[in-house]
Scaffold this motif. Structure first.
Motif, PDB file in Angstrom:
ATOM      1  N   ALA A  76       0.836  -1.199   0.000  1.00 49.07           N
ATOM      2  CA  ALA A  76       0.000   0.000   0.000  1.00 49.07           C
ATOM      3  C   ALA A  76       0.875   1.255   0.000  1.00 49.07           C
ATOM      4  O   ALA A  76       0.574   2.227  -0.694  1.00 49.07           O
ATOM      5  N   GLY A  77       1.953   1.231   0.765  1.00 46.97           N
ATOM      6  CA  GLY A  77       2.873   2.368   0.781  1.00 46.97           C
ATOM      7  C   GLY A  77       3.533   2.591  -0.562  1.00 46.97           C
ATOM      8  O   GLY A  77       3.687   3.725  -1.015  1.00 46.97           O
ATOM      9  N   TRP A  78       3.924   1.488  -1.234  1.00 47.40           N
ATOM     10  CA  TRP A  78       4.535   1.607  -2.557  1.00 47.40           C
ATOM     11  C   TRP A  78       3.539   2.184  -3.554  1.00 47.40           C
ATOM     12  O   TRP A  78       3.881   3.073  -4.353  1.00 47.40           O
ATOM     13  N   VAL A  79       2.292   1.705  -3.526  1.00 45.47           N
ATOM     14  CA  VAL A  79       1.263   2.193  -4.453  1.00 45.47           C
ATOM     15  C   VAL A  79       0.978   3.671  -4.190  1.00 45.47           C
ATOM     16  O   VAL A  79       0.848   4.463  -5.124  1.00 45.47           O
ATOM     17  N   ALA A  80       0.910   4.055  -2.912  1.00 47.42           N
ATOM     18  CA  ALA A  80       0.675   5.464  -2.580  1.00 47.42           C
ATOM     19  C   ALA A  80       1.824   6.343  -3.063  1.00 47.42           C
ATOM     20  O   ALA A  80       1.612   7.440  -3.572  1.00 47.42           O
TER      21      ALA A  80
END
Length: 195
Positions: A76-80
């Motif tokens: 999720a952090g990478w996608v954000a």
């Protein structure tokens, strides 16, 4: 293509009930369409550099809303950070997957689909689908559909962030750009579902 992050926002402690219902509808529908064990919307809170669970369907829905974790961790952090969607069929082999965060939520998935919540070139958060059925994560049309749901959620979040408390302005019209965008996205979702 890198996206900018949203200005500092806070997860609304008491969002407008209609918007909360819309976000819940997005995660419930994404979970049903992808045959998933769970789906969630995480809001990016840039001031604290955290992702906050805003709506959850399935595994964890009883206790995850409002839970936070560092924005720079996990898929999720990478996608954000990247503003790009991602599908991982086997999380055991993924260097981006943060098992500690998953274990802290009480559910460790085997596969995951995630799409950024983009509005006006800004990343507002992430829509995740955990353990979707193998057929539901098999190609680009499925990732496009997830991205479409993420755009729908982004419109809802944009309205939540910029119109809290949500009260129609005296000069508001039915042609409000956010409303028009939401209706367009719903129409596009219907078209993709009928294919």
């Amino acid at each position: 293509m890198a996206q900018t992050t949203a200005p500092a926002v806070s997860a609304a402690p008491r969002p407008d009930p209609a918007l909360a219902e819309l976000l819940q509808s997005v995660v419930d529908t994404a979970r049903a369409i992808f045959g998933a064990q769970a789906s969630s919307i995480l809001l990016l809170e840039t001031a604290a550099d955290e992702l906050v669970f805003e709506a959850v369907s399935g595994q964890g829905q009883e206790f995850l809303v409002g839970r936070r974790f560092p924005a720079g961790r996990g898929i999720a952090g990478w996608v954000a950070a990247s503003g790009e969607p991602m599908v991982v069929d086997d999380l055991h082999d993924s260097a981006s997957f943060d098992r500690d965060i998953a274990e802290s939520t009480g559910y460790v998935p085997n596969a995951l689909m995630a799409a950024p919540l983009l509005h006006g070139g800004r990343v507002l958060g992430v829509l995740e689908v955990l353990d979707p059925s193998p057929q539901a994560r098999s190609g680009l049309p499925e990732l496009d559909l997830l991205s479409l749901f993420a755009r729908q959620a982004a419109v809802a979040l944009h309205v939540l962030i910029t119109h809290t408390p949500l009260r129609p302005a005296p000069d508001a019209t039915p042609d409000d750009p956010s409303r028009a965008e939401l209706l367009r996205l719903l129409s596009e979702a219907r078209r993709l579902l009928e294919q």
